[in-house]
Design a protein around this motif. Sequence first.
Motif, PDB file in Angstrom:
ATOM      1  N   SER A  77       0.829  -1.206   0.000  1.00 27.68           N
ATOM      2  CA  SER A  77       0.000   0.000   0.000  1.00 27.68           C
ATOM      3  C   SER A  77       0.864   1.257   0.000  1.00 27.68           C
ATOM      4  O   SER A  77       0.532   2.238  -0.636  1.00 27.68           O
ATOM      5  N   PRO A  82      -1.314   7.941  -5.782  1.00 26.57           N
ATOM      6  CA  PRO A  82      -2.659   8.229  -6.319  1.00 26.57           C
ATOM      7  C   PRO A  82      -2.641   8.401  -7.836  1.00 26.57           C
ATOM      8  O   PRO A  82      -1.582   8.654  -8.407  1.00 26.57           O
ATOM      9  N   PRO A  83      -3.829   8.274  -8.482  1.00 25.66           N
ATOM     10  CA  PRO A  83      -3.892   8.455  -9.936  1.00 25.66           C
ATOM     11  C   PRO A  83      -3.372   9.833 -10.316  1.00 25.66           C
ATOM     12  O   PRO A  83      -3.568  10.794  -9.581  1.00 25.66           O
ATOM     13  N   ARG A  84      -2.731   9.928 -11.459  1.00 21.51           N
ATOM     14  CA  ARG A  84      -2.200  11.214 -11.901  1.00 21.51           C
ATOM     15  C   ARG A  84      -2.246  11.289 -13.420  1.00 21.51           C
ATOM     16  O   ARG A  84      -2.132  10.283 -14.110  1.00 21.51           O
ATOM     17  N   LYS A 212      -5.840   9.335 -16.674  1.00 20.37           N
ATOM     18  CA  LYS A 212      -4.940   9.317 -15.520  1.00 20.37           C
ATOM     19  C   LYS A 212      -4.449   7.900 -15.266  1.00 20.37           C
ATOM     20  O   LYS A 212      -5.190   6.935 -15.439  1.00 20.37           O
ATOM     21  N   VAL A 214      -2.929   5.027 -12.604  1.00 22.85           N
ATOM     22  CA  VAL A 214      -2.560   4.620 -11.247  1.00 22.85           C
ATOM     23  C   VAL A 214      -1.701   3.366 -11.427  1.00 22.85           C
ATOM     24  O   VAL A 214      -2.084   2.423 -12.128  1.00 22.85           O
ATOM     25  N   VAL A 232      -6.156  -0.648  -4.865  1.00 25.15           N
ATOM     26  CA  VAL A 232      -6.389   0.485  -5.763  1.00 25.15           C
ATOM     27  C   VAL A 232      -7.881   0.647  -6.043  1.00 25.15           C
ATOM     28  O   VAL A 232      -8.442   1.745  -5.971  1.00 25.15           O
ATOM     29  N   LYS A 235      -9.928   2.186  -3.354  1.00 25.25           N
ATOM     30  CA  LYS A 235      -9.713   3.631  -3.141  1.00 25.25           C
ATOM     31  C   LYS A 235     -10.255   4.499  -4.262  1.00 25.25           C
ATOM     32  O   LYS A 235     -10.720   5.605  -4.018  1.00 25.25           O
ATOM     33  N   TRP A 236     -10.107   4.035  -5.539  1.00 19.88           N
ATOM     34  CA  TRP A 236     -10.454   4.889  -6.661  1.00 19.88           C
ATOM     35  C   TRP A 236     -11.355   4.177  -7.659  1.00 19.88           C
ATOM     36  O   TRP A 236     -11.305   2.951  -7.772  1.00 19.88           O
TER      37      TRP A 236
END
Lengths: 469, 469
Positions: A77, A82-84, A212, A214, A232, A235-236
């Motif tokens: 973790s 985070p996604p970018r 984006k 991740v 992942v 979270k998103w």
Amino acid sequence: MTYRYQQLEKWILQGIRDQRWPPGERLPSIRELCEYKQLSKATVMHALQRLEAQGILEARPKSGYYVTHPANTPSVSSRIAPPRPVTVSDLLLDIMQRSAAFDLLPMLNAGDLPVAMVSLNRCIGRALRRQKGSAHQYYDQPAGDAELRKQLALHAARRGWSTGRDQLCITSGCQHALFLALMACCEPGDVIAVEAPGFYGVLQLLQQLGLKAVEVPTTIDSGMDPEALEQVLTKWKVRACVLSPAFSTPSGALMPEQSRRRILELASRHDMAVIEDDIYADTGFTETPPPIKALDTEERVILCSSFSKSLSRDLRLGWISGARWHERIQHLKLVTQLASSRYLQQGVAEFMADGGYASHLRRQRSVLSARRDQLMRELSRWPHVQSFSRPAGGLASWVEFSPDVDVLAMYHQALKQGVVLTPGPLFSVSGQYRNCLRISFAHPWDEKRLEALAKVPQLIRHAKAGPIL
Amino acid sequence: MTYRYQQLEKWILQGIRDQRWPPGERLPSIRELCEYKQLSKATVMHALQRLEAQGILEARPKSGYYVTHPANTPSVSSRIAPPRPVTVSDLLLDIMQRSAAFDLLPMLNAGDLPVAMVSLNRCIGRALRRQKGSAHQYYDQPAGDAELRKQLALHAARRGWSTGRDQLCITSGCQHALFLALMACCEPGDVIAVEAPGFYGVLQLLQQLGLKAVEVPTTIDSGMDPEALEQVLTKWKVRACVLSPAFSTPSGALMPEQSRRRILELASRHDMAVIEDDIYADTGFTETPPPIKALDTEERVILCSSFSKSLSRDLRLGWISGARWHERIQHLKLVTQLASSRYLQQGVAEFMADGGYASHLRRQRSVLSARRDQLMRELSRWPHVQSFSRPAGGLASWVEFSPDVDVLAMYHQALKQGVVLTPGPLFSVSGQYRNCLRISFAHPWDEKRLEALAKVPQLIRHAKAGPIL
């Protein structure tokens, strides 16, 4: 050339290694760093964010940046950033465009053509001579030549994937197929899960399509880690996951069936598309493993592949099986390119129907396996190597050096000596893998290539000894 | 099949023609129309908006829909509809995908191959046999083969366009080039000026890229009307204008130099990109005219072209000259498709260097001109024709029938008889040109094709006599 943020990044890393800031310790504030190193706030922020993305620092709101626990044993973790949006630096773009297509040496155009290529070219020549009347005045159908799709479906059946020609659409290579897949199932701003390390061509596609990324950690022997993917997805909201379960670049990992099933379960639960980059499957040293697509009961796996890694990069022929998005994908192909060459597809279909492709693969498997073995022997003698992959297929091994070896410096030094290396940071959006290299065994180990390979140990020593600010 | 909104549209048109609602008259309100025709509000709105888009009705806020002045003598401004997202109806999509590639008859694959194709195929075969060593294991450079680009630059020079190989990038055909051009210089939501009538491939691209179209009227002999474009540019911010100044489809119009200069002035004043679809230029019956690109002093004209109309649709080779966007375009090509076939490009380059392409064009010019003449003789005998174009190049003529001829009905009727027509509404986003057809002279007028052509007059009579609701 090193940017200021990179110099600062190195300096902080060195301080962490020297225990100046042990794990859990707070780093000097941004203002303090600006004053002490005489840098702008933007430069300091850039370096800190990159270290955060690598899981080396942790930002605590209203408090500052803290050193996370030692980089050699991170929990999964802590390694997930985070996604970018993807921004490929000019340096990496330059490497990709000019050198990433080469391994160790620039292209040499001499010697005999392999026997398979001679008979493939004969088939293509025959297809050209068979052209009649005004057939050349018509575009091929967007899905591609029916006979080639039939041959591809037969080839799929032999590896345990039952499909039909109507589920296949011919493309201009695998990169084109990946482009169509992403275009069909994603919208700008969507989050896409990718392998880390993973194929740079996918990262560039995400950038161009405004998607984006991740990064999901992979291991060098079994590919994307389903547990990390699960974290992942919790979270998103992830629209699609691009992965290469069979001999993925850069490591050549082969994903076990259990992981494949787990990833499909996750895709189903989180309503995610799976884009399977299958391009290396036919390079397996013992067999072509079945694709994840063969386990897909929900029409959510899009398979993308081509002949580029197994037969010829100059054919520019690939294929896509688009699951629930297939019709849209076929339409996108029509709209962006109309059709593929009919004569070329007919030539390749004849080559496959004649058994030329299957016998080429049989020969190729042992050739590639021997080339890998020779590379493995060399790698085991290299200095400062922490690990390297020993793939059962694919065309490359992933080498990890001790953390203080800087492969970008090594890349530039190597170029001066006429040696082309593929540095680790190419395979990530977050500047990771500065101590990693992909080394290819796609080409025969002839004298010139062995000479180039023999230069690498000295380059490693030099890159390690390089001055640290 | 006719939709309800289409039935209502026809009924209103008929009422306007019958002077039930003369120019300037207010139409019944939406509520009245719903009640009278027993239709939903959405259906009525749909029909009214389509008639508004065609410039037949005019919406006045808080008052209703009014009949504009007679459709046969509209001022240019009344014919310009506001920019709109492109939505191609399923029917038109179906026609495009299944039939628009054919003219009059489905593909026949018999008879001798033209002499130019035989020698082109020999060149490609030789390039295949010249492959050596492991060249097939490398992707070509993204810009494409240097020798082919040199030959294209030489060909450009002969038509008065001075360019260099570095300003050219090889693509998979002209549609692919148009896609790269739009992708490079536009963002979703941007407004793009297109020809009306204009090429349906462009309209579909706009739809897929989320771009809005504003249709600029063209004339059948001189192409896009610069005065109309100026009105459009005064009203809306237009990012790019796609136009085909040399023998554009569907009419074959050739834009005079004065209009070309005027359009470049407007582009400069309004900071607009010009995307030049040059694909028909080499079909000119006397010569290949220079492109607008030759007049471009501001690096704002992107030229897109291919061999599809002049040599072979099955080569899938085109090119783009991207002006100030060239670097981005080359990168987009790399990212979406990596490269083009090196051997194929080498074969075509040899064909051009040998003079094969130039002598093919010389022969082709008189062949096409004779085919056009034969079509013109037929068209002059057709019933209910108001006008048709007599192009000096290209592969088709645009035929306008009297307003009560419905070519969509005609299209379906023709298909039943094995005749493939290309209906006018394909060439517009606003449902215009329901009384127009594109008729091709791309193919030789052999017996079968003449038989198909001879069926058309009866189909016209039937479509005119068709029941009006």
